[in-house]
Design an enzyme around this catalytic site. Structure first.
Site, PDB file in Angstrom:
ATOM      1  N   PRO A  72       0.837  -1.205   0.000  1.00 43.79           N
ATOM      2  CA  PRO A  72       0.000   0.000   0.000  1.00 43.79           C
ATOM      3  C   PRO A  72       0.869   1.251   0.000  1.00 43.79           C
ATOM      4  O   PRO A  72       1.757   1.385   0.838  1.00 43.79           O
ATOM      5  CB  PRO A  72      -0.805  -0.125   1.299  1.00 43.79           C
ATOM      6  N   THR A  74       0.846   5.621  -0.545  1.00 45.54           N
ATOM      7  CA  THR A  74       0.128   6.877  -0.671  1.00 45.54           C
ATOM      8  C   THR A  74       0.684   7.648  -1.861  1.00 45.54           C
ATOM      9  O   THR A  74       1.856   7.995  -1.882  1.00 45.54           O
ATOM     10  CB  THR A  74       0.269   7.710   0.614  1.00 45.54           C
ATOM     11  N   GLN A 148      -6.981  -1.111   1.839  1.00 50.06           N
ATOM     12  CA  GLN A 148      -6.423  -0.793   3.160  1.00 50.06           C
ATOM     13  C   GLN A 148      -7.242   0.324   3.801  1.00 50.06           C
ATOM     14  O   GLN A 148      -7.320   1.434   3.279  1.00 50.06           O
ATOM     15  CB  GLN A 148      -4.964  -0.360   3.069  1.00 50.06           C
ATOM     16  N   HIS A 231      -5.179  -0.907   8.644  1.00 51.04           N
ATOM     17  CA  HIS A 231      -3.874  -0.243   8.789  1.00 51.04           C
ATOM     18  C   HIS A 231      -3.625   0.014  10.275  1.00 51.04           C
ATOM     19  O   HIS A 231      -4.182   0.940  10.863  1.00 51.04           O
ATOM     20  CB  HIS A 231      -3.874   1.056   8.011  1.00 51.04           C
ATOM     21  N   TYR A 236      -0.611   5.821  12.631  1.00 47.33           N
ATOM     22  CA  TYR A 236      -2.007   6.204  12.480  1.00 47.33           C
ATOM     23  C   TYR A 236      -2.801   5.663  13.674  1.00 47.33           C
ATOM     24  O   TYR A 236      -2.249   5.025  14.574  1.00 47.33           O
ATOM     25  CB  TYR A 236      -2.534   5.741  11.129  1.00 47.33           C
ATOM     26  N   ARG A 323      14.950  -4.437   6.935  1.00 51.06           N
ATOM     27  CA  ARG A 323      16.303  -4.942   7.079  1.00 51.06           C
ATOM     28  C   ARG A 323      17.149  -3.938   7.846  1.00 51.06           C
ATOM     29  O   ARG A 323      16.857  -2.748   7.862  1.00 51.06           O
ATOM     30  CB  ARG A 323      16.917  -5.195   5.701  1.00 51.06           C
ATOM     31  N   GLY A 354      12.287  -2.540   2.491  1.00 48.74           N
ATOM     32  CA  GLY A 354      13.635  -2.504   1.967  1.00 48.74           C
ATOM     33  C   GLY A 354      14.118  -3.779   1.309  1.00 48.74           C
ATOM     34  O   GLY A 354      15.322  -3.961   1.124  1.00 48.74           O
ATOM     35  N   GLY A 375       7.325  -1.700  -2.127  1.00 43.24           N
ATOM     36  CA  GLY A 375       6.765  -0.373  -2.327  1.00 43.24           C
ATOM     37  C   GLY A 375       7.496   0.389  -3.400  1.00 43.24           C
ATOM     38  O   GLY A 375       7.119   0.365  -4.566  1.00 43.24           O
TER      39      GLY A 375
END
Length: 418
Positions: A72, A74, A148, A231, A236, A323, A354, A375
């Protein structure tokens, strides 16, 4: 059966004049063979002849085509919070290029849940129509997509709320410290502002928010999503309840591990009323410092939470474990790693943070995770799974300053061309 039914419903598009009865029988047979394969590939690693990122996997009732998952992200392209044709094309590309499972970007469950500019919502008829177009495009490529659901909490800004209401949180604790965005928050005027001090939620307000998650979950189902993800990370609202750095309550929602877990429990019970088993996932981030998160008891709190999550028959648990050396890691507690989660959680585990092709494959081969979410590599490589599979080179990363850019060249990046 879900896959067979999905293709069957699209037979006029995908199969022309093939007799319906023959097609359906053929698909049921194919699905039986797939289920047999899935049972084999989910055996412990010491029983496997080989390991790969490209075997399918059944996560509860959600099918992953392979183990390369779209994380997910943004992207701030939902003008007025409504998913649009540009977003249809965006998600369709990942489906067309064989991402294993698509997870939508953070999606607000109500108007008060918003915390950033032009992020999507799922609480109006317009949102429903926009997301329906996206799920239809994804399903046309025989892929699956999860929504999500999120609530910004203290990570937001009053300029996004009705009548500029005060932002809310478990406790009236302002975001401060040394992290990626601790010194400012973006407002609806597209300017930087100091973080605001939130108002502590009352118990009745907490129950109202739980109901907002429930209503959003229903709308996600109506929009055609294959599942939802709660989420519970990145600072959040759900994460704010879980962590002691942001939750100083002394009632049924604060204090002990079980009480800090109570809000997530309430949300899960509510959304499961409509989704049932095997289609709800949870995302946690116990190791990050984004939005000033990180607590001295995170290892103990989150290992407790992971064990508790076995009680809900989830589709998967999604954890940003990452990581060593990742910049936004907190250093206040021992980090929760995939092997810790595997020893405690009995369902599908998605790692995140990562990873590259080699490190992701290592986690799968060591049976520490069932899939890995990517991502930033997906931003420049919509065909990331195919590039991994064929050994094609990766495109240059999109600069962080362009992650939210309106220019199409940063949002609709091209697939590999030999």
């Amino acid at each position: 059966y879900d896959v067979a039914k999905m293709i069957y419903n699209q037979r006029d598009i995908t199969c022309g004049r093939v007799p319906v009865s023959f097609l359906f029988l053929l698909l049921l047979l194919a699905n039986f063979m797939l289920e047999f394969q899935l049972r084999i590939t989910h055996e412990p690693s010491n029983r496997r002849a080989s390991c790969t990122l490209f075997a399918s996997h059944k996560a509860g009732r959600i099918l992953m085509r392979n183990r390369v998952i779209l994380s997910p992200m943004t992207r701030m392209q939902a003008i007025a919070r409504v998913p649009n044709s540009l977003m249809v094309e965006y998600y369709h590309r990942f489906a067309r290029h064989e991402a294993g499972l698509l997870i939508s970007g953070s999606t607000a469950v109500s108007e008060r849940a918003n915390g950033q500019q032009d992020t999507p919502g799922i609480y109006t008829a317009e949102h429903l129509a926009g997301w329906s177009a996206i799920t239809h495009a994804v399903h046309a490529e025989l892929a699956q997509i999860v929504c999500q659901l999120s609530y910004a909490g203290r990570a937001g800004h009053s300029s996004f709320l009705p009548d500029h209401e005060q932002i809310v949180a478990p406790s009236p604790l302002r975001i401060t410290g040394d992290c990626v965005n601790c010194d400012h928050v973006w407002g609806a005027d597209l300017k930087r502002h100091p973080h605001e001090t939130p108002r502590q939620l009352t118990v009745s307000e907490i129950q109202r928010i739980v109901d907002e998650f429930g209503k959003a979950a229903v709308m996600a189902k109506q929009a055609g999503f294959d599942g939802i993800e709660i989420h519970a990370g990145s600072g959040y609202l759900v994460d704010e309840f879980l962590q002691s750095c942001s939750n100083k309550r002394v009632d049924e929602y604060g204090g002990s591990f079980s009480r800090r877990f109570q809000f997530l429990h309430d949300v899960l019970i509510r959304v499961l009323q409509d989704w049932g088993p095997g289609r709800v996932g949870v995302k946690i981030n116990p190791n990050g410092n984004y939005n000033a998160m990180g607590s001295t008891d995170n290892y103990e709190m989150f290992t407790y939470a992971v064990a508790r999550l076995n009680d809900y028959n989830l589709s998967y648990l999604h954890i940003t474990d990452g990581r060593p050396g990742i910049a936004d890691f907190q250093n206040l507690s021992r980090h929760v790693k995939l092997h810790d989660v595997r020893s405690l959680f009995h369902g599908t585990i998605i790692g995140n943070g990562g990873y590259d092709h080699g490190s992701a494959l290592s986690r799968i081969c060591d049976d520490e995770a069932d899939a890995i979410a990517f991502g930033t590599p997906f931003l420049a490589n919509p065909d990331l799974a195919q590039r991994f599979a064929h050994g094609w080179p990766l495109a240059s990363p999109i600069p962080r300053s362009k992650w939210y850019a309106a220019e199409k060249q940063y949002y609709l990046t091209p697939a590999y061309q030999s």
